[in-house]
Write a protein that holds these residues in place. Structure first.
Motif, PDB file in Angstrom:
ATOM      1  N   GLY A 158      48.208  40.782  41.843  1.00  0.00           N
ATOM      2  CA  GLY A 158      47.091  40.357  40.951  1.00  0.00           C
ATOM      3  C   GLY A 158      46.158  41.527  41.132  1.00  0.00           C
ATOM      4  O   GLY A 158      44.898  41.515  40.747  1.00  0.00           O
TER       5      GLY A 158
ATOM      6  N   ARG B 208      45.127  46.841  38.786  1.00  0.00           N
ATOM      7  CA  ARG B 208      44.481  46.694  37.480  1.00  0.00           C
ATOM      8  C   ARG B 208      45.307  46.606  36.344  1.00  0.00           C
ATOM      9  O   ARG B 208      44.968  46.073  35.372  1.00  0.00           O
TER      10      ARG B 208
ATOM     11  N   GLU C 108      48.334  45.830  35.884  1.00  0.00           N
ATOM     12  CA  GLU C 108      48.799  44.575  35.746  1.00  0.00           C
ATOM     13  C   GLU C 108      48.156  43.447  34.967  1.00  0.00           C
ATOM     14  O   GLU C 108      48.516  42.881  34.237  1.00  0.00           O
ATOM     15  N   GLU C 109      47.088  43.484  35.736  1.00  0.00           N
ATOM     16  CA  GLU C 109      45.891  42.498  35.110  1.00  0.00           C
ATOM     17  C   GLU C 109      45.726  42.726  33.979  1.00  0.00           C
ATOM     18  O   GLU C 109      45.385  41.917  33.036  1.00  0.00           O
ATOM     19  N   GLU C 110      45.186  44.058  33.345  1.00  0.00           N
ATOM     20  CA  GLU C 110      44.986  44.124  31.940  1.00  0.00           C
ATOM     21  C   GLU C 110      46.229  43.995  31.126  1.00  0.00           C
ATOM     22  O   GLU C 110      45.851  43.484  29.856  1.00  0.00           O
TER      23      GLU C 110
ATOM     24  N   GLU D 169      48.280  41.686  31.503  1.00  0.00           N
ATOM     25  CA  GLU D 169      48.553  40.449  31.294  1.00  0.00           C
ATOM     26  C   GLU D 169      47.458  39.922  30.202  1.00  0.00           C
ATOM     27  O   GLU D 169      47.655  38.835  29.774  1.00  0.00           O
TER      28      GLU D 169
ATOM     29  N   THR E  18      53.147  35.536  40.172  1.00  0.00           N
ATOM     30  CA  THR E  18      52.654  36.877  40.925  1.00  0.00           C
ATOM     31  C   THR E  18      52.936  36.928  42.527  1.00  0.00           C
ATOM     32  O   THR E  18      53.765  36.235  42.964  1.00  0.00           O
TER      33      THR E  18
END
Length: 358
Positions: free
Chosen positions: A195, A198, A200-202, A204, A224
């Motif tokens: 997590g 950044r 991967e977060e965006e 998702e 995660t």
């Protein structure tokens, strides 16, 4: 006739004597118009070639610092080394600092060592955490430009970011998932390596927003912190499948896809749609075996070339350029695969499992 070039250089370019060039430049007369035209053309040619002139004999030492699974760092190394000849007449030398996982303090120590030792630039893939942002600030203060690759650190003093628009990539994955699942029931497993990246977060967020807008009935199940490593990923996926018997599709944001498929197979479960990122060696093989539905890919060679160009511009070796646009998102299926690349030296690919019975 304004110009930044020495008379000797203009004379060599035009194939004329220095005295003739001097007469043309200073309007002393006694020179035919065709000769004056040759001098003007030589200056124009030199102006176009000015970038190459500045690069002759220049050597740039660049450090590549990445936290990523070995399969991805291997792909990055191969992409950079393939691009190095295209950077001539400049010479770019690279030092690689790769790690798959570990405490952020070790990564920070690596960046601080580079700041003390010196470098012409750092190309960085790292978690978006305050400690890394502060280390990037120390590199900048030491005169070392930093370009983020694949995942950004927007709050840092980095010079620029090279990579895709990750929210758009996530939305693209959601669009494909919706088309291929259609009206069939089933939940979707989303898998992140961490997590703290950044990108991967965006991805998702883009995926979740598009699914919510187009298919609000779909349930997303997130796992995660597998770090993209097969052993950890297998345990996380296996546990998620045991908890939720309705998972029948996967959006893999962070990798570890062989392990994910093994977990499905060991439980006798069918994965109807599987969308992943990056044509690393594992995903290329999985696509060829029709084990993945599609891979969202961006050309790492193009990304590494742009990252190197940003470093060179920071040193005045290339002319300024406009803002860097996001890399193109390519949708690769088993039917539009690029030509096969050789297996990296010293690496034997793991065996692939047979597809589960449908």
């Amino acid at each position: 006739m304004g110009h930044p070039f020495p008379i000797r250089e203009i004379a060599r370019q035009a194939g004329l004597s220095e005295a003739t060039v001097d007469r043309v430049l200073n309007g002393r007369g006694g020179v035919r118009e065709s000769t004056a035209h040759e001098v003007r053309r030589a200056i124009a040619d030199l102006d176009r070639q000015r970038t190459q002139v500045r690069l002759v004999g220049r050597t740039f030492m660049v450090d590549i610092v990445m936290q990523a699974p070995e399969r991805f760092s291997t792909a990055v190394r191969a992409a950079l080394e393939a691009e190095l000849p295209a950077l001539h007449p400049a010479v770019l030398r690279s030092r690689f600092h790769f790690r798959e996982t570990g405490p952020v303090q070790e990564l920070v120590r690596t960046l601080d060592r580079i700041a003390r030792r010196g470098s012409q630039g750092v190309i960085l893939k790292a978690p978006d955490v305050p400690e890394v942002t502060e280390a990037v600030g120390r590199l900048t203060a030491a005169g070392v430009p930093v370009v983020t690759l694949v995942t950004d650190l927007p709050a840092s003093t980095r010079l620029g970011y090279v990579g895709i628009d990750d929210r758009a990539a996530g939305a693209t994955a959601a669009y494909l998932m919706g088309q291929w699942l259609g009206d069939r029931p089933g939940n979707i497993l989303t898998s992140l390596s961490s997590g703290f990246f950044r990108n991967e977060e965006e991805r998702e967020m883009g995926f979740r927003a598009a699914v919510r807008a187009r298919h609000p009935e779909r349930i997303l199940v997130e796992i995660t912190e597998g770090q993209g490593l097969d052993a950890t990923q297998y345990e996380l996926v296996h546990a998620a499948l045991e908890r939720d018997p309705d998972i029948r599709a996967v959006y893999s944001i962070g990798g570890g896809n062989i392990a994910t498929l093994r977990a499905f197979a060991d439980l006798g479960r069918d994965c109807a749609v599987f969308i992943a990122h990056d044509l690393d060696h594992d995903n290329t093989r999985l696509l060829r075996e029709h084990r993945l539905s599609a891979v969202l890919h961006h050309d790492l060679r193009t990304d590494l070339r742009e990252a190197c160009h940003q470093v060179m511009r920071a040193h005045g070796a290339l002319p300024p350029a406009g803002p860097t646009l996001p890399s193109a998102i390519q949708i690769v299926t088993p039917f539009n695969m690029p030509p096969a690349a050789p297996t990296p030296p010293g690496r034997q690919p793991p065996p692939l499992l047979a597809p589960p019975a449908r």
